[in-house]
Design a protein around this motif. Structure first.
Motif, mmCIF file in Angstrom:
data_model
loop_
_atom_site.group_PDB
_atom_site.id
_atom_site.type_symbol
_atom_site.label_atom_id
_atom_site.label_comp_id
_atom_site.label_asym_id
_atom_site.label_seq_id
_atom_site.Cartn_x
_atom_site.Cartn_y
_atom_site.Cartn_z
ATOM 1 N N ASN A 42 59.119 -40.214 -65.217
ATOM 2 C CA ASN A 42 59.846 -40.908 -64.083
ATOM 3 C C ASN A 42 59.095 -41.267 -63.070
ATOM 4 O OD1 ASN A 42 62.867 -40.588 -63.735
ATOM 5 N ND2 ASN A 42 62.295 -38.854 -64.902
ATOM 6 N N TYR A 43 59.330 -42.609 -62.351
ATOM 7 C CA TYR A 43 58.583 -43.120 -61.504
ATOM 8 C C TYR A 43 59.189 -43.735 -60.247
ATOM 9 C CZ TYR A 43 59.038 -47.639 -63.397
ATOM 10 O OH TYR A 43 59.136 -48.954 -63.753
ATOM 11 N N PHE A 44 58.671 -43.660 -58.981
ATOM 12 C CA PHE A 44 59.636 -44.478 -58.160
ATOM 13 C C PHE A 44 58.724 -44.936 -56.740
ATOM 14 C CE2 PHE A 44 60.412 -41.832 -54.474
ATOM 15 C CZ PHE A 44 60.539 -40.391 -54.786
ATOM 16 N N PHE A 45 58.891 -46.040 -56.417
ATOM 17 C CA PHE A 45 58.219 -46.454 -54.962
ATOM 18 C C PHE A 45 59.441 -47.015 -54.289
ATOM 19 C CE2 PHE A 45 57.037 -50.004 -52.102
ATOM 20 C CZ PHE A 45 55.770 -49.187 -51.814
ATOM 21 N N SER A 46 59.378 -46.426 -52.978
ATOM 22 C CA SER A 46 60.702 -46.465 -52.242
ATOM 23 C C SER A 46 60.217 -46.494 -50.551
ATOM 24 C CB SER A 46 62.060 -45.763 -52.455
ATOM 25 O OG SER A 46 62.560 -45.040 -51.486
ATOM 26 N N PRO A 47 60.213 -47.533 -49.881
ATOM 27 C CA PRO A 47 59.691 -47.399 -48.652
ATOM 28 C C PRO A 47 60.514 -47.020 -47.594
ATOM 29 C CG PRO A 47 60.088 -49.593 -49.002
ATOM 30 C CD PRO A 47 60.136 -48.890 -50.325
ATOM 31 N N ASN A 48 61.555 -45.638 -47.626
ATOM 32 C CA ASN A 48 62.334 -45.383 -46.861
ATOM 33 C C ASN A 48 62.040 -43.924 -46.190
ATOM 34 O OD1 ASN A 48 64.107 -47.298 -47.586
ATOM 35 N ND2 ASN A 48 64.751 -46.123 -49.369
ATOM 36 N N ILE A 49 62.169 -44.148 -44.756
ATOM 37 C CA ILE A 49 61.907 -42.927 -44.068
ATOM 38 C C ILE A 49 63.159 -42.140 -44.083
ATOM 39 C CG2 ILE A 49 61.634 -42.166 -41.855
ATOM 40 C CD1 ILE A 49 59.844 -44.268 -41.403
ATOM 41 N N SER A 50 63.270 -40.738 -44.370
ATOM 42 C CA SER A 50 64.543 -40.080 -44.189
ATOM 43 C C SER A 50 64.464 -39.210 -42.895
ATOM 44 C CB SER A 50 64.794 -39.196 -45.485
ATOM 45 O OG SER A 50 64.101 -37.909 -45.271
ATOM 46 N N SER A 51 65.666 -39.072 -42.215
ATOM 47 C CA SER A 51 65.461 -38.098 -40.951
ATOM 48 C C SER A 51 66.291 -36.936 -41.529
ATOM 49 C CB SER A 51 65.618 -38.798 -39.922
ATOM 50 O OG SER A 51 67.130 -39.304 -39.838
ATOM 51 N N GLY A 52 66.421 -36.463 -42.713
ATOM 52 C CA GLY A 52 67.356 -35.687 -43.162
ATOM 53 C C GLY A 52 67.489 -34.459 -42.586
ATOM 54 N N SER A 53 66.321 -33.700 -41.938
ATOM 55 C CA SER A 53 66.487 -32.469 -41.328
ATOM 56 C C SER A 53 65.436 -32.704 -40.437
ATOM 57 C CB SER A 53 66.373 -31.313 -42.244
ATOM 58 O OG SER A 53 65.159 -31.315 -43.124
ATOM 59 N N ILE A 54 65.467 -31.789 -39.323
ATOM 60 C CA ILE A 54 64.614 -31.547 -38.310
ATOM 61 C C ILE A 54 64.055 -30.236 -38.616
ATOM 62 C CG2 ILE A 54 64.053 -31.485 -35.873
ATOM 63 C CD1 ILE A 54 66.165 -33.569 -35.463
ATOM 64 N N ILE B 179 65.739 -44.872 -43.131
ATOM 65 C CA ILE B 179 65.409 -46.016 -42.445
ATOM 66 C C ILE B 179 64.395 -46.806 -43.560
ATOM 67 C CG2 ILE B 179 64.011 -47.057 -40.534
ATOM 68 C CD1 ILE B 179 64.714 -44.432 -39.128
ATOM 69 N N ASN C 85 70.075 -41.719 -41.727
ATOM 70 C CA ASN C 85 69.433 -40.895 -42.414
ATOM 71 C C ASN C 85 68.186 -41.548 -43.101
ATOM 72 O OD1 ASN C 85 70.047 -38.223 -42.810
ATOM 73 N ND2 ASN C 85 72.107 -38.541 -44.048
ATOM 74 N N PHE D 83 60.845 -50.031 -56.203
ATOM 75 C CA PHE D 83 60.963 -49.652 -57.763
ATOM 76 C C PHE D 83 61.184 -48.410 -58.140
ATOM 77 C CE2 PHE D 83 56.567 -48.947 -58.608
ATOM 78 C CZ PHE D 83 55.763 -49.607 -57.474
#
Lengths: 238, 231
Positions: B208-220, A226, A224, A48
């Motif tokens: 502003n608020y957010f909750f997002s269970p996403n893993i990013s592997s954008g940069s090492i 997951i 990018n 959300f």
């Protein structure tokens, strides 16, 4: 030059990670069947976000506006292991966005409520990694989504409503990895969209033309993003 | 290369032999730095452009157990850009941020010199940011946003202990699920003027608020770590 090299290395490494992940899926042998046939599955994820803000023109304080926007998107999945490695199930995905801007000076409010629901039957093929709690899976899903949007403009006390709805159909294949606790069945899973095909069809309605859109996504780089999901496996009683 | 990464991943997933590389009581200081400069000068009337950004992270931590450390960190980023063609000149400062973080790190040894870690952290930061729109090389508007942000996240990576005193760390997964921020914005329109000749201005504030269970592997990201405090 250095930066370019770092970027190149990152891309190459991400590709290698992806192939390594897929390689693990195909090469790891011994399936221990840690998730038994007949086990039920319940999984879900939610995201959300939103904002509330107010802006005004200091030279004309009456010229002010207030904006609210809130989005929430939960997804639940039910499944059952029909073999030692195969699961079939149904996913339900819902999203709602509420958006409202009120202009104080001319007493005008625009609001929009957009909702969508998708029914996605899925099939999943698991592979356990040795005797550990880790397993990898391929998840394929196919199904329709119905989206409806209601827009309301209120000037003074006279609301003007507009309503729009459409169907879209999508198919996608996602590789993922799961950590399943053998004790109590709780699990954390991560999956990525590497192959997707979405067909979007808006039928002819109210003099508006029908629209057909097709988009495909295929990536060979390490994904990018997951998405994580919490799940519970209910093992059959022996 | 592909085989080595595959072997590495298999090791990570299948290895159950834990060898302790760290000791309770050890302290460390670690840091990572990223920097990028892009400068273009051209002859004639062609525009000159300039862009620079950096990111700095410094952490001080202490092992409370053989596989657990806690500590404090500082983060800082800067982003500057300019284009000599734009009239009037937009602010060259694109973004400036400062943050303090409280973190914990959990380790799992893989072999003798490598360990995997997960790093949950709570970050409190301040950010100044400018946004603008340019049309036909003329600046249409420019916004200046001051915001305070509270966020919680988890990152994961590998650490390679090169010697008793030094280690290299590489982060490969970043999860930033929860964030809430409060910001104050001023926006100036350069093409719209009041009768007295001043530019039209707006002010605003918001949450502003957010909750997002996403893993990013954008940069090492790579970092260097120095250990002290124990023999």
């Amino acid at each position: 030059m250095y930066i370019a090299l770092v970027k190149l290395t990152t891309t190459v490494m991400r590709k290698l990670l992806l192939f390594a992940l897929l390689g693990t899926w195909f090469l790891v042998g011994n399936a221990f069947g840690q998730i038994q046939k007949g086990a039920c599955y319940l999984g879900g994820t939610i995201s959300f976000d939103g904002e509330t803000s107010r802006s005004e023109e200091p030279a004309d304080p009456l010229n002010s506006a207030r904006t609210r926007r809130h989005t929430i998107a939960p997804e639940i999945q039910f499944g059952k292991m029909i073999g030692d490695r195969t699961m079939m199930g149904l996913g339900v995905r819902y999203n709602v966005t509420y958006n409202r801007t009120k202009y104080d000076e001319n007493d005008l409010a625009n609001s929009q409520l957009s909702q969508g629901i998708a029914l996605l039957p899925f099939i999943r093929q698991y592979k356990s990694l040795g005797s550990s709690n880790w397993s990898v899976f391929l998840h394929g899903e196919l199904g329709p989504q119905y989206q409806w949007i209601r827009t309301t403009n209120i000037q003074g006390s006279t609301p003007v409503n507009e309503y729009r709805d459409f169907w879209q159909y999508g198919v996608s294949i996602k590789p993922g990895i799961a950590y399943v606790s053998k004790k109590n069945g709780w699990a954390i899973e991560g999956y990525a969209d590497i192959l997707s095909l979405n067909a979007n069809y808006v039928p002819f309605k109210n003099d508006a033309p029908s629209v057909f859109t097709l988009n495909t996504g295929i990536a060979t780089a390490f994904p990018n993003v997951i998405t994580l999901r919490v799940a519970k496996y209910i093992f059959p009683k022996n | 290369m592909r085989n080595s990464i595959l072997t590495f991943l298999l090791l990570v997933l299948l290895n159950h032999i834990a060898t302790a590389q760290f000791q309770a009581g050890e302290s460390f200081i670690s840091g990572s730095f990223y920097n990028n400069l892009n400068n273009v000068r051209q002859k004639g009337s062609e525009p000159n452009t300039n862009a620079y950004n950096h990111y700095i992270n410094i952490s001080l931590g202490k092992f409370t157990k053989d596989n657990r450390a806690t500590g404090w960190g500082l983060t800082h980023s800067l982003n500057i850009q300019s284009n000599s063609y734009y009239k009037p000149d937009p602010n060259t400062l694109g973004e400036l941020s400062l943050g303090v973080e409280r973190f914990a790190e959990f380790y799992k040894s893989v072999g003798e010199k490598f360990a995997l870690y997960a790093r949950p952290a709570l970050n409190l930061g301040y950010q100044f940011k400018t946004n603008n729109a340019v049309n036909n090389n003329e600046l249409v508007y420019e916004s200046k946003i001051n915001s305070i942000n509270l966020s919680a996240g988890i990152s994961a990576g590998v650490i390679w202990r090169l010697s008793p005193k030094w280690a290299v760390e590489g982060g490969f997964a970043f999860l930033n699920p929860i964030s809430i921020s409060y910001g104050f914005t001023t926006t100036e329109y350069f093409q719209n003027k009041y009768p007295n000749g001043e530019n039209v201005k707006y002010e605003g504030h918001g949450i502003n608020y957010f909750f997002s269970p996403n893993i990013s592997s954008g940069s090492i990201g790579l970092g260097l770590r120095y250990f002290y405090g124990l023999k």
